[in-house]
Design an enzyme around this catalytic site. Structure first.
Site, PDB file in Angstrom:
ATOM      1  N   CYS A   1      13.006 -11.406  18.431  1.00  0.00           N
ATOM      2  CA  CYS A   1      12.768  -9.919  18.844  1.00  0.00           C
ATOM      3  C   CYS A   1      12.908 -10.050  20.532  1.00  0.00           C
ATOM      4  O   CYS A   1      13.593  -8.906  21.052  1.00  0.00           O
ATOM      5  CB  CYS A   1      11.544  -9.149  18.438  1.00  0.00           C
TER       6      CYS A   1
ATOM      7  N   HIS B   1       2.360 -13.517   4.392  1.00  0.00           N
ATOM      8  CA  HIS B   1       3.570 -14.061   5.268  1.00  0.00           C
ATOM      9  C   HIS B   1       4.911 -13.939   4.248  1.00  0.00           C
ATOM     10  O   HIS B   1       4.972 -13.448   3.356  1.00  0.00           O
ATOM     11  CB  HIS B   1       3.026 -15.570   5.461  1.00  0.00           C
ATOM     12  N   ALA B   2       5.961 -13.996   5.309  1.00  0.00           N
ATOM     13  CA  ALA B   2       7.360 -13.949   4.685  1.00  0.00           C
ATOM     14  C   ALA B   2       7.639 -14.849   3.387  1.00  0.00           C
ATOM     15  O   ALA B   2       6.947 -16.039   3.459  1.00  0.00           O
ATOM     16  CB  ALA B   2       8.298 -14.168   5.943  1.00  0.00           C
TER      17      ALA B   2
ATOM     18  N   GLU C   1       4.895  -4.676  16.176  1.00  0.00           N
ATOM     19  CA  GLU C   1       5.703  -5.464  16.961  1.00  0.00           C
ATOM     20  C   GLU C   1       7.021  -5.677  16.334  1.00  0.00           C
ATOM     21  O   GLU C   1       7.267  -6.461  15.100  1.00  0.00           O
ATOM     22  CB  GLU C   1       5.318  -6.745  17.689  1.00  0.00           C
TER      23      GLU C   1
END
Length: 427
Positions: free
Chosen positions: A234, A127-128, A200
């Protein structure tokens, strides 16, 4: 605690041997846990990346919906098909590396993880770095839901070590959500090691407003679509392309709607516009605004960094509206990842489609028009998703993804669960 990569590799054979009904039961338990702890997880997101708690709760509930969707339909989606005396089967690939972003720290993971687990794949979650608590919470949710800790494991490594994970022979595929620049690096590494990938990436979604649209409704939907998650999405609306005949009226209505979004404390349930996740993101966004104004755009709302004492401690940016935006301006050519809306006038449908496609991105788009006209107008838009008189959102029932610099592959829907399987022919 065991090494995460070794754990998901060793547990793969166990998961693939579990019947669909048991996999579905695990997902349903996870869904129940998500809903019962939505307040806790919403506060965690607010702490780590600034999402308003009301939006965080909605995100958690959406994750539960995805779990239940694949629990109910996953087995049928992967049922063997008879074909001219042969058979086509769908079998899991193995451990999948998921490299996930911070902006929707639960949903981005669950929209991949629910179908991947239902298909029988284990997951290594990278994860980030600014949402480690979310990563650990997700890991523990799946451990509790399945009664086994090693189907989904989080790994905390710097970005420089990610290619090593991709190249490890135990990893069979990789999914990535994030910036186009980072996506190119992931794609290059996956290609080098011959690993299946789904990407994505960024988006600069156009919303086209035609003469004949319900302008009041359109302005309300468009404002929500631009401001969701402080514009850090996004598939947030980025560029509003408006027919000349309704340009002035729509722009004024949009300005009124955007004016209602006031920066506030993300822990306050009434807050609709929280801070950006990082100071550098605000600096980049503000530069796009000031450069576009210098190039001829008209600033109609916002545009100034808040200087009040209560807003100084976090990177807030006001709801901002730019009109007269054209190709060549940064706010048109680049993805604006924050609460900045732009308006561009078009004279006819041909120019509208041309402007909509005048971007390296191709994620989503929306068309606002008279009932019955939308699908014809949407046909020429070079994106992965088009919605009519509504906001672009991801939905577990429908495939989601983009074209061009917005990436490749699909998540969600039937196509999403089949991305990480071996489509095996038996004859």
């Amino acid at each position: 605690m065991s090494d995460p990569l070794a754990a998901v590799s060793d547990s793969f054979e166990m998961l693939r041997s579990i019947a669909f009904g048991e996999r579905a039961l695990g997902l349903r338990r996870v869904a129940d846990l998500l809903e019962s702890r939505q307040d806790e997880f919403a506060r965690l997101m607010a702490e780590e990346m600034g999402k308003p708690v009301t939006q965080g709760k909605a995100e958690v509930v959406k994750c539960a919906t995805a779990c239940r969707h694949y629990a109910e339909h996953g087995e049928a989606m992967l049922a063997p098909r008879s074909l001219d005396g042969g058979m086509v089967t769908y079998q899991p690939l193995g451990p999948v590396l998921a490299i996930m972003p911070w902006n929707f720290p639960f949903w981005q993971v669950f929209r991949f993880a629910a179908p991947a687990l239902m298909a029988g794949n284990t997951i290594l979650l990278r994860h980030a770095s600014n949402v480690p608590g979310c990563a650990r919470a997700i890991e523990s949710l799946f451990a509790e839901g399945y009664g086994f800790a090693d189907f989904v494991r989080a790994v905390f490594v710097p970005s420089g070590e990610v290619e090593g994970l991709i190249g490890d022979p135990r990893i069979r595929a990789v999914t990535f959500t994030g910036s186009t620049e980072a996506g190119r690096k992931v794609a290059a590494a996956a290609g080098k090691h011959l690993k299946k990938s789904v990407l994505e990436l960024g988006g600069s979604d156009p919303y086209l407003i035609f003469d004949g649209a319900d302008l009041k409704s359109a302005a309300k939907v468009c404002a929500e679509a631009r401001m969701v998650n402080a514009g850090q999405s996004c598939i947030a609306a980025k560029r509003f392309l408006v027919a000349s005949a309704v340009h002035d009226e729509f722009t004024e209505l949009l300005k009124q709607e955007l004016s209602a979004f006031k920066p506030g404390d993300p822990f306050d349930p009434a807050t609709r516009l929280g801070p950006l996740a990082r100071e550098d993101l605000r600096g980049e966004l503000h530069g796009q605004v000031t450069d576009s104004v210098a190039a001829g755009a008209e600033l109609l709302l916002g545009g100034e960094i808040p200087d009040s004492a209560e807003l100084r401690e976090k990177p807030y940016h006001p709801a901002t509206l730019l009109a007269g935006v054209r190709p060549g301006m940064r706010a048109f050519d680049e993805e604006t990842f924050g609460p900045v809306a732009t308006v561009t006038r078009f004279k006819d449908e041909e120019e509208a489609i041309e402007l909509a496609n005048a971007t390296p991105f191709g994620l989503g788009a929306a068309v606002f028009c008279r009932p019955g006209e939308g699908r014809e107008k949407a046909w020429g838009l070079d994106v992965g998703t088009v919605v009519i008189n509504a906001q672009v959102v991801s939905d577990p029932r429908f495939p989601f993804g983009g074209v061009k610099d917005s990436g490749w592959g699909r998540e969600l829907g039937e196509e999403g669960i089949r991305e990480f399987v071996n489509v095996k022919t038996l004859r």
